[in-house]
Design a protein around this motif. Sequence first.
Motif, PDB file in Angstrom:
ATOM      1  N   LEU A  58     -19.352 -19.851  12.458  1.00  0.00           N
ATOM      2  CA  LEU A  58     -19.213 -18.873  11.595  1.00  0.00           C
ATOM      3  C   LEU A  58     -18.859 -19.538  10.307  1.00  0.00           C
ATOM      4  CD1 LEU A  58     -18.871 -15.866  10.749  1.00  0.00           C
ATOM      5  CD2 LEU A  58     -16.377 -16.143  11.563  1.00  0.00           C
ATOM      6  N   LEU A 108     -14.628  -9.839   4.753  1.00  0.00           N
ATOM      7  CA  LEU A 108     -15.395 -10.998   5.004  1.00  0.00           C
ATOM      8  C   LEU A 108     -14.722 -12.235   5.353  1.00  0.00           C
ATOM      9  CD1 LEU A 108     -17.566 -10.734   1.551  1.00  0.00           C
ATOM     10  CD2 LEU A 108     -18.201 -10.065   4.032  1.00  0.00           C
ATOM     11  N   SER A 109     -13.586 -12.349   5.716  1.00  0.00           N
ATOM     12  CA  SER A 109     -12.572 -13.086   6.166  1.00  0.00           C
ATOM     13  C   SER A 109     -12.051 -14.104   5.210  1.00  0.00           C
ATOM     14  CB  SER A 109     -13.331 -14.186   7.283  1.00  0.00           C
ATOM     15  OG  SER A 109     -14.207 -15.335   6.592  1.00  0.00           O
ATOM     16  N   THR A 112     -14.323 -17.053   3.709  1.00  0.00           N
ATOM     17  CA  THR A 112     -15.399 -16.227   2.715  1.00  0.00           C
ATOM     18  C   THR A 112     -14.679 -16.358   1.335  1.00  0.00           C
ATOM     19  OG1 THR A 112     -16.499 -15.069   4.371  1.00  0.00           O
ATOM     20  CG2 THR A 112     -17.026 -14.556   2.491  1.00  0.00           C
ATOM     21  N   VAL A 152     -11.749  -9.893  11.829  1.00  0.00           N
ATOM     22  CA  VAL A 152     -12.902 -10.768  11.083  1.00  0.00           C
ATOM     23  C   VAL A 152     -12.091 -11.545   9.977  1.00  0.00           C
ATOM     24  CG1 VAL A 152     -13.564  -9.187   9.595  1.00  0.00           C
ATOM     25  CG2 VAL A 152     -14.968 -11.222  10.505  1.00  0.00           C
ATOM     26  N   SER A 153     -10.863 -10.982   9.739  1.00  0.00           N
ATOM     27  CA  SER A 153     -10.244 -11.442   8.405  1.00  0.00           C
ATOM     28  C   SER A 153      -9.712 -12.851   8.657  1.00  0.00           C
ATOM     29  CB  SER A 153      -8.989 -10.659   7.962  1.00  0.00           C
ATOM     30  OG  SER A 153      -9.423  -9.200   7.806  1.00  0.00           O
ATOM     31  N   LEU A 158      -9.755 -13.884  15.529  1.00  0.00           N
ATOM     32  CA  LEU A 158     -10.701 -13.859  16.278  1.00  0.00           C
ATOM     33  C   LEU A 158     -10.448 -14.563  17.677  1.00  0.00           C
ATOM     34  CD1 LEU A 158     -13.714 -14.463  13.808  1.00  0.00           C
ATOM     35  CD2 LEU A 158     -13.133 -12.293  14.931  1.00  0.00           C
ATOM     36  N   PHE A 230     -19.636  -7.066   9.432  1.00  0.00           N
ATOM     37  CA  PHE A 230     -18.466  -7.362   9.986  1.00  0.00           C
ATOM     38  C   PHE A 230     -17.507  -6.230  10.089  1.00  0.00           C
ATOM     39  CE2 PHE A 230     -18.600 -11.854   7.687  1.00  0.00           C
ATOM     40  CZ  PHE A 230     -19.329 -12.430   8.802  1.00  0.00           C
ATOM     41  N   THR A 236     -19.606 -11.948  14.692  1.00  0.00           N
ATOM     42  CA  THR A 236     -19.579 -12.308  13.192  1.00  0.00           C
ATOM     43  C   THR A 236     -20.611 -13.599  13.104  1.00  0.00           C
ATOM     44  OG1 THR A 236     -17.591 -13.694  14.179  1.00  0.00           O
ATOM     45  CG2 THR A 236     -17.420 -11.596  13.044  1.00  0.00           C
ATOM     46  N   ALA A 240     -23.546 -13.876  10.565  1.00  0.00           N
ATOM     47  CA  ALA A 240     -23.281 -14.868   9.301  1.00  0.00           C
ATOM     48  C   ALA A 240     -24.724 -15.700   9.135  1.00  0.00           C
ATOM     49  CB  ALA A 240     -22.171 -15.519   9.221  1.00  0.00           C
TER      50      ALA A 240
END
Length: 403
Positions: A58, A108-109, A112, A152-153, A158, A230, A236, A240
């Motif tokens: 990811l 989007l984490s 990101t 997903v943050s 995860l 997401f 994920t 991506a």
Amino acid sequence: MRTSTDGTGTRSPRRPGPRRVPWWALAVVLVGVLLATGALPGGAALALARRTLPVLALVAALTVVAELCAGAGLFAAAADVAARAGRGRRPVLWALVVVLAVLSTAVLSLDTTAVLLTPVVVALARRTGSSPLPFALLVLALANTASLVLPVSNLTNLLAQDALRRADAAFAPLLAAPAAVAVVLTVALLAVRDRRAVAGRYGLAPSRPVPDAPLLRATAVVVGLLGVAFVLGLPTAAAALVAAIALLVATRVRRRPLPVPPADLVPWRTLLVVAGLFAAVEAAHVAGLGEALAVAAGDGTGPGALLRLAATAALAANAVNNLPAYLALEPAAAGDPLRVAAVLVGTGVGPLLTPWGSLATVLWWQRCRQVLLDVPVRAVVLQGVLLAPVVVVGATLALALVG
């Protein structure tokens, strides 16, 4: 040969310094030694790989997406939109950056945010005549402290999903209060610290023409769809990867050059170092690290017990990195949802004291260097000293109250 001037004013040959062994090479050697000696048994290594390789994939795919977004001019376009939306008021501009950073991290984490948003914010500050360092440090802070909103943050979220599923606990309701408190405390503390740097008004410099409008539109659509994927909970790493391939194809179709050499699109050096840390922590667990950490982390789900566990997790994350720190401390949570959440608080919002505390921080440093922003280590450490204790304690107490 290079020369240097000595005390007499004459020039003498300058000998090149000793060549350092890169960290990624040391990580590869470490993994090889652990496997060859049996310190990391084959079964444990396979189980670790099955759990962590999707996380590393990811990060690799998101970095490719970020590089291609930069090449398409998406960062410059986003900076232009934000600058105009601020209407010349720097406090409004700062608030817009807060909103962008929180939304980007949540959806989007944090990685990101570190990779995608940092160049946007630096370009935005420069275009408006603002000091870029406070804006960049704001992104760094929120990339970590806003990372408890969705699974997903944060990559640690995860990793924790399996433990929470086994305990029949839903991630978002459990972490909602700690996530909100972490964001509010971060914004409040940085608003006070940077009140002078973000005061006043600004004028707009002329925007640069878009190098390739169709590619820019295609890039924006791909990034938007990635965010939707997401939010919908699609795999994920796969989402991506699809986005990265789509942007590569679009870039080639438009015959645009890659923003960096192909060998540098993927941060393979950083990924090898993180993989080495994973292997080292797993080997330490095999050797009995789990028992020592269980003693340090204590037990129970009262406020004091959760604070002790979160503090232990935060210290471990700052010492080695939040991803291996979570894996090391997950057994100490004993499958209890509140204790798993406390570990997430410590490893999610706590690793602000060291430049290697989270992978997002490492990626943020890389982006700052790429946009020629000099960031003193002291500035990052002082911000961590300001934020980490208050935010970890506040988020953990919110968890204890709701729990």
